[in-house]
Design a protein around this motif. Structure first.
Motif, short mmCIF file in Angstrom:
data_model
loop_
_atom_site.label_atom_id
_atom_site.label_comp_id
_atom_site.label_asym_id
_atom_site.label_seq_id
_atom_site.Cartn_x
_atom_site.Cartn_y
_atom_site.Cartn_z
N THR A 138 0.72 -1.20 -0.09
CA THR A 138 0.05 -0.01 -0.02
C THR A 138 0.85 1.09 -0.06
OG1 THR A 138 -1.73 -1.02 0.89
CG2 THR A 138 -1.71 1.50 1.29
N ASN A 177 -3.53 1.94 8.75
CA ASN A 177 -4.26 2.80 7.84
C ASN A 177 -4.13 1.95 6.16
OD1 ASN A 177 -5.27 4.85 6.13
ND2 ASN A 177 -3.42 6.00 6.03
N GLU A 178 -4.83 0.96 6.63
CA GLU A 178 -5.13 0.21 5.18
C GLU A 178 -6.63 -0.37 5.06
OE1 GLU A 178 -1.96 -1.34 4.10
OE2 GLU A 178 -2.97 -2.93 2.69
N SER A 179 -6.84 -0.17 4.00
CA SER A 179 -8.22 -0.42 3.67
C SER A 179 -9.31 0.37 4.42
CB SER A 179 -8.67 -2.05 3.93
OG SER A 179 -7.74 -2.81 3.42
N LEU A 180 -8.66 1.60 4.88
CA LEU A 180 -9.74 2.42 5.68
C LEU A 180 -10.15 3.64 4.60
CD1 LEU A 180 -7.92 3.23 9.17
CD2 LEU A 180 -9.75 1.56 8.66
N THR A 181 -11.32 4.05 4.76
CA THR A 181 -11.71 5.14 4.04
C THR A 181 -11.26 6.30 4.86
OG1 THR A 181 -13.66 5.30 5.33
CG2 THR A 181 -13.89 4.07 3.17
#
Ligand code: ATP
Length: 202
Positions: A138, A177-181
């Motif tokens: 990411t 902070n991974e796959s968070l909107t």
């Protein structure tokens, strides 16, 4: 009550985004990267010492630091790197403290320090360390999308920085902070603010 927060994370983890969300909660941001750049701009407080140490070859036509020339010198000479850091680090430290003091005693100050874990001296300055973490995949995607860097260049920076494990080990809290909107990220920051800055007021 937490007053001084050290914020760190690898390249592209989302540090600056989290810093902005903390500012939205009322924090004062002290950005050490911006300070490091500013002191070596034309008229910057590091310029006289840099010219004295390395000569006119590191001075750009505008009077600021010629970063490409400096990079070459440091790349070829480890001693030059030590001299450069011995000039810059105390000045960055002094300016960081000045900005934090100017925020006032009651302010919550967030120090954005990309290399907090690597430099080691921050633990004594901050009450809490907040790490923004993301997978390397990411990090890579975000930095390529944001700056158009070649993936290899991003990988090289990641390899020079502390490992995710080392950063997490130094953390009082980790935001993954991974796959968070962005709204989910903002919610996490608000939750952290409630826990650290306003305990007992909920
Ligand atoms: P650097 O170390 O390179 O300064 P950084 O850790 O400060 O990076 P940011 O600049 O905050 O990272 O984020 C990198 C990019 O990823 C930005 O373009 C940002 O908008 C985006 N980004 C960060 N978090 C998220 C998220 N949860 N959802 C979508 N995009 C995100």
């Amino acid at each position: 009550m937490v007053r001084r927060i050290g914020l760190t994370g690898g390249i592209g983890s989302g540090k600056s985004t989290v810093a902005g969300l903390l500012v939205a909660q009322g924090a004062v941001l002290v950005d050490t990267d911006a300070i490091a750049r500013a002191i070596a701009l034309p008229g910057g407080i590091a310029m006289p010492a840099l010219e004295a140490a390395f000569g006119p070859r590191v001075i750009a036509p505008d009077g600021g630091l010629d970063r490409a020339a400096m990079r070459q010198i440091v790349f070829a000479d480890a001693g030059a790197k030590v001299r450069l850091e011995s000039i810059l680090h105390p000045l960055i430290g002094a300016e960081t403290q000045r900005q934090a003091a100017a925020a006032g005693e009651d302010a919550v100050v967030v120090f954005d320090v990309p290399l907090l874990v690597e430099s080691g001296r921050w633990r004594a300055i901050v009450d809490r360390v907040l790490v923004v973490d993301a997978t390397e995949e990411t990090q890579l995607k975000r930095v390529v999308a944001r700056s158009g860097w070649a993936p290899e260049a991003v990988k090289a920076v990641i390899a020079q920085q502390a490992t995710r494990r080392a950063r997490r080990a130094a953390a009082d809290a980790v935001i993954f902070n991974e796959s968070l909107t962005l709204e989910e990220l903002a919610q996490q920051v608000r939750g952290l603010w409630e826990r650290w800055v306003r305990p007992g007021t909920r």
